[in-house]
Design a protein around this motif. Structure first.
Motif, mmCIF file in Angstrom:
data_model
loop_
_atom_site.group_PDB
_atom_site.id
_atom_site.type_symbol
_atom_site.label_atom_id
_atom_site.label_comp_id
_atom_site.label_asym_id
_atom_site.label_seq_id
_atom_site.Cartn_x
_atom_site.Cartn_y
_atom_site.Cartn_z
ATOM 1 N N GLU A 55 -33.542 9.009 9.241
ATOM 2 C CA GLU A 55 -34.909 9.473 8.966
ATOM 3 C C GLU A 55 -35.597 9.953 10.247
ATOM 4 N N PHE A 56 -35.341 9.282 11.347
ATOM 5 C CA PHE A 56 -35.924 9.701 12.628
ATOM 6 C C PHE A 56 -35.457 11.107 12.985
ATOM 7 N N TRP A 57 -34.214 11.431 12.628
ATOM 8 C CA TRP A 57 -33.654 12.777 12.891
ATOM 9 C C TRP A 57 -34.141 13.802 11.861
ATOM 10 N N ASP A 58 -34.733 13.351 10.762
ATOM 11 C CA ASP A 58 -35.162 14.227 9.667
ATOM 12 C C ASP A 58 -36.553 14.797 9.970
ATOM 13 N N THR A 59 -36.573 15.945 10.591
ATOM 14 C CA THR A 59 -37.852 16.536 11.014
ATOM 15 C C THR A 59 -38.583 17.242 9.863
ATOM 16 N N LYS A 60 -37.921 17.422 8.727
ATOM 17 C CA LYS A 60 -38.571 18.053 7.576
ATOM 18 C C LYS A 60 -39.458 17.046 6.849
ATOM 19 N N ASN A 61 -38.912 15.885 6.540
ATOM 20 C CA ASN A 61 -39.677 14.868 5.819
ATOM 21 C C ASN A 61 -40.500 13.975 6.745
ATOM 22 N N PHE A 62 -40.164 14.017 8.029
ATOM 23 C CA PHE A 62 -40.909 13.257 9.033
ATOM 24 C C PHE A 62 -41.261 14.214 10.180
ATOM 25 N N PRO A 63 -42.187 15.134 9.905
ATOM 26 C CA PRO A 63 -42.502 16.179 10.886
ATOM 27 C C PRO A 63 -43.251 15.663 12.113
ATOM 28 N N GLY A 64 -43.071 16.375 13.225
ATOM 29 C CA GLY A 64 -43.801 16.031 14.444
ATOM 30 C C GLY A 64 -42.878 15.956 15.647
ATOM 31 N N ALA A 65 -43.467 16.088 16.818
ATOM 32 C CA ALA A 65 -42.698 16.050 18.060
ATOM 33 C C ALA A 65 -42.115 14.659 18.307
#
Length: 353
Positions: free
Chosen positions: A158-168
């Motif tokens: 999930e940490f690598w999932d920038t689509k569902n967990f957006p942000g820098a």
């Protein structure tokens, strides 16, 4: 003749008086020097809020017990330790260092052997004790974010999932634990992490690299970046987030797949106060000191006897509600001892690509 005997008697009285004064001045603490002055111990630590707290929990009680003065130097610097020993100009006495670097330094002959007649290693996790290194705590690489962030990852996938967990994002600027995170994010089971598939880990890191705004190199950076909103998510050392929260910072962290690493105390080869340094290590390795450190910082003790001194609330806060430390997510320090230099060279070049 009477005057002559009188003069001799006076001289003898003066000599006896001087001897008595000399005896009195050196009969204080066992750690005072022959002039009655407090012996100094140069202790090296990481610095910042964590070192300020270590003064309270460890340094000041040790000074009081042994009637010595601790001279603090920060931060820990592996290159400086190596240079000191190789030049023969060692000004440090005892150093706080990551366990795998400590083991690596031992293999290179940079450390003094520890005196286990002074240091009690019973109860300490066996993998964290060697002839020259004494593990005293475990820190966890957690996923950290602001409390008001609605999207809170619990796994590295999930940490690598920038689509569902957006942000820098922000990651630690070092390969140890970072490559393990990348493999877990790519679906590697935790029990199959070692030996590390380095090529696969870098391919996984490639996917996240565009979202990594900052590669941090000091433990105080993640709490500050998250609090300021400079990044949405960061890998962080759990104790740093815990201290920031105590100071009112609106942060949270997740331990679910947190990767644990050890911290050790070592004595550089050629240290001038090795005997006192062994006493210091013995002091900070006790269950009582480690338990208090865990209460104050949320870092886990390496001395498992300390767990018996912690209450249920302490254990829950430390991420071990059942009172046991799982080794599933414990970084394999020996693998990194054997492979760090080669992997780090590749990692540093990859950062510049």
């Amino acid at each position: 003749m009477k005057k002559k005997f009188g003069m001799i008697a006076l001289v003898l009285m003066l000599l006896l008086s001087m001897a008595a004064c000399s005896s009195d001045s050196s009969s204080g603490s066992e750690s005072s020097d022959d002039k009655g002055k407090k012996q100094k111990l140069v202790v090296v630590d990481w610095g910042g809020a964590i070192t300020d707290l270590r003064k309270k929990v460890m340094f000041e009680p040790f000074e009081k017990k042994y009637n010595v003065e601790i001279v603090l130097d920060t931060p820990t610097d592996y290159g400086k330790l190596k240079a000191m020993v190789e030049s023969g100009n060692v000004t440090w006495d005892v150093v706080k260092i990551e366990s795998f670097f400590a083991m690596q330094a031992e293999e290179k002959g940079l450390l003094e052997p520890l005196d286990f007649n002074v240091i009690d290693k019973e109860g300490t996790i066996p993998a964290m004790v060697t002839g020259s290194t004494m593990g005293v705590e475990l820190f966890t690489n957690t996923m950290a974010y602001r409390e008001d962030n609605k999207n809170k990852p619990k796994t590295w996938k999930e940490f690598w999932d920038t689509k569902n967990f957006p942000g820098a994002r922000s990651l630690f600027k070092a390969p140890a634990a970072t490559l393990e995170m990348a493999l877990l994010a790519d679906g590697v089971p935790v029990k199959e992490l070692y030996p590390i598939d380095v090529d696969r880990a870098f391919k996984s890191l490639d996917k996240l690299k565009p979202q990594i705004k900052t590669w941090w190199n000091a433990g105080a950076q993640p709490p500050q970046m998250l609090a300021d909103g400079n990044v949405a998510y960061s890998v962080a050392w759990n104790g740093r987030i815990a201290l920031a929260k105590k100071d009112g910072s609106p942060l949270a962290q997740d331990y679910t797949e947190g990767l644990m690493q050890g911290e050790s105390w070592v004595i550089p080869k050629g240290a001038k106060n090795a005997e006192l340094a062994n006493k210091f290590i013995a002091f900070v390795a006790t269950a009582e000191i480690q338990a208090e450190w865990s209460r104050q910082t949320d870092y886990l003790p390496a001395n498992l006897k300390a767990l018996d001194l912690l209450n249920d609330d302490d254990k829950k806060r430390l991420g071990i509600p059942n009172g046991e430390i799982s080794t599933d997510y414990l970084v394999n320090e020996q693998w990194w001892v054997e492979n760090y230099e080669e992997v780090n060279d590749r990692f540093q070049k990859w950062l510049l690509e």
